[in-house]
Design an enzyme around this catalytic site. Structure first.
Site, short mmCIF file in Angstrom:
data_model
loop_
_atom_site.label_atom_id
_atom_site.label_comp_id
_atom_site.label_asym_id
_atom_site.label_seq_id
_atom_site.Cartn_x
_atom_site.Cartn_y
_atom_site.Cartn_z
CE LYS A 56 26.78 96.52 47.22
NZ LYS A 56 25.38 96.12 46.44
CB SER A 131 25.21 93.82 48.98
OG SER A 131 25.00 94.03 47.46
CB SER A 155 21.89 95.21 46.75
OG SER A 155 21.37 93.30 47.28
#
Length: 468
Positions: A56, A131, A155
């Site tokens: 990420k 996210s 997320s």
């Protein structure tokens, strides 16, 4: 080397459309893959030796930008790896690059001005979630076998649910988070209040493998020996599990597609001989839990707001009726919480944690939705508080869908997101398996058993060829 080249080829072929890999690092990945081949030829054994992975964007990787999607930090490049990136590399993983995120990680979608919009591989008009949406989309497309993300409001779990892959939100504090920090902040070993870092994969077993690499406290605060041994799963056979199944929440309806997914898992559990209940008086009050979670979550969202904006929020909060116990009010009160308010909310959290301990004396896992709907169409209105989510034709406040994420996040419990079929439109539907604190192996083992029972990841459009 072959696995790495195959992943790079897929990225170069398909990611122009999907836009999951926002920062490729192919030259260093090829070098790492060659080293892995030499190590394997020399008899070296490491848990992730030669496995291509993505990371990420919010994790620091030395030499690559860490922006969190914020234009003012587009040129920020950290000098050292996040602790979890270091652990991936020490385990032999080959890091392909970074995956896209929303601005400041504060959305259930994944888009920003720097890197653009990531689309859902199953339907490009829809979001892959956020996210960690770039990571979930990358996994669905075969851009590497594993990824790492983070979770404070679903997320990890929401993108897994939207893209049909697996994810695990570990017990709070189980995996060190240093180096997963908004730029240009220093990478410090901070104990986060709600947020965790965790693994994403295309199979349940791979989740467990990656969690074993990630688990353990920060060596800066606990010494260099950070290995951790988690308790074994409570059971090994499906018939031994005691499961509480939830599909209703008092503050938001569950859409029909998600309810069907929960019921599919419940039916599989019953068919496998598990003890399944649909109600327990031991369950901590979900309405109060959602309110406490909302206040704790939003208490940290305005720390960097301009003073005049903060004062406007305080004035709005002061105008709320004392009888207003809705989630909108909880969000507003959370944003202007005093330390005294936070202590009160934290005390309520501890009572809920005690309630969960009592519940897990009677049950092993709780099965429930991750969000009320499958992936929704892209919605980029600038005021997130004004957005709406459509649930079977009725609109609700956008952030209300977070209540299911908060079921596990507020008390700090582990939760495994698993595929649970598809909607009538062909979109993935997932559910979460919530387990007892620091007994992460229990929901992970149940995820493996359910994968054998009902199937797991399927490539977009269920094709063995192109995912897009």
């Amino acid at each position: 080397m072959e696995l790495t080249e195959e992943a790079i080829t897929r990225i170069e072929r398909y990611d122009e459309v999907i836009n999951a890999i926002c920062v490729p690092d192919f030259d260093r990945a090829r070098d790492a893959a060659r080293r892995a081949d030499r190590a394997r030829a020399g008899g070296e054994e490491l848990p992730l030796l030669g496995i291509p992975v993505t990371v990420k964007e919010s994790y620091d990787i030395a030499g690559l930008p860490t922006t969190w999607g914020m234009p003012q930090h587009a040129d920020y490049v950290p000098a050292e790896d996040a602790v979890q990136v270091s652990r991936l590399k020490a385990a032999g993983a080959v890091v392909l690059g970074k995956t896209n995120v929303p601005l400041g990680l504060q959305d259930m979608q994944s888009y920003n001005e720097i890197y653009g919009i990531t689309v859902n591989p199953w339907d490009h008009a829809r979001t892959p979630g956020g996210s960690s949406g770039g990571s979930a989309a990358a996994l669905a497309c075969g851009f590497g076998a594993l990824s790492i993300g983070s979770d404070i409001a679903g997320s990890l779990r929401t993108p897994a649910h939207f893209c049909g892959v697996y994810a695990h939100k570990p017990t709070l504090g189980l995996a060190a988070t240093r180096g997963m920090v908004a730029p240009p902040g220093p990478a410090l070993p901070v104990d986060l209040d709600l947020a965790v870092v965790g693994p994403m994969a295309r199979t349940a077993r791979d989740l467990t493998l990656l969690l074993e690499v990630m688990a353990g406290p920060d060596p800066l605060t606990h010494g260099v020996a950070y290995d951790v041994t988690l308790p074994p799963a409570r059971h090994e056979r499906l018939a031994e599990f005691r499961v509480l199944v939830l599909d209703d929440h008092p503050l938001i309806p569950t859409g029909s597609a998600v309810r069907a997914g929960v019921n599919r898992v419940a039916d599989a559990l019953v068919d496998g001989g598990a003890h399944v209940e649909r109600y327990s008086p031991l369950l901590p009050d979900p309405a109060e839990a959602a309110t406490v979670y909302t206040r704790l979550l939003f208490s940290g969202t305005v720390a960097r707001f301009p003073v005049d904006t903060y004062e406007q929020l305080r004035n709005r909060a002061a105008g709320l009726s004392a009888d207003d116990r809705g989630l909108d009010a909880a969000r507003l009160r959370g944003m202007v919480s005093t330390h005294r308010d936070w202590i009160e909310a934290n005390n309520r959290r501890e009572l809920h944690r005690h309630g969960w301990r009592q519940l897990f004396a009677e049950f092993d896992v709780v099965v429930c939705p991750i969000t009320p709907t499958p992936a929704f169409p892209h919605e980029h209105g600038p005021d997130l508080l004004q957005r709406r989510i459509d649930i079977d034709g009725v609109e609700y406040p956008y952030f209300d869908q977070l209540v299911w994420a908060g079921v596990a996040t507020m008390p700090g419990l582990p939760a495994t997101a698993i595929p649970a079929g598809r909607s009538p439109e062909g979109l993935p539907v997932g559910v979460q398996l919530i387990g007892p604190m620091f007994e992460d192996r229990t929901p992970l083992r149940l995820a493996e058993l359910l994968e054998q029972k009902i199937g797991g990841f399927c490539e977009p459009r269920c094709s063995s060829s192109a995912p897009v």
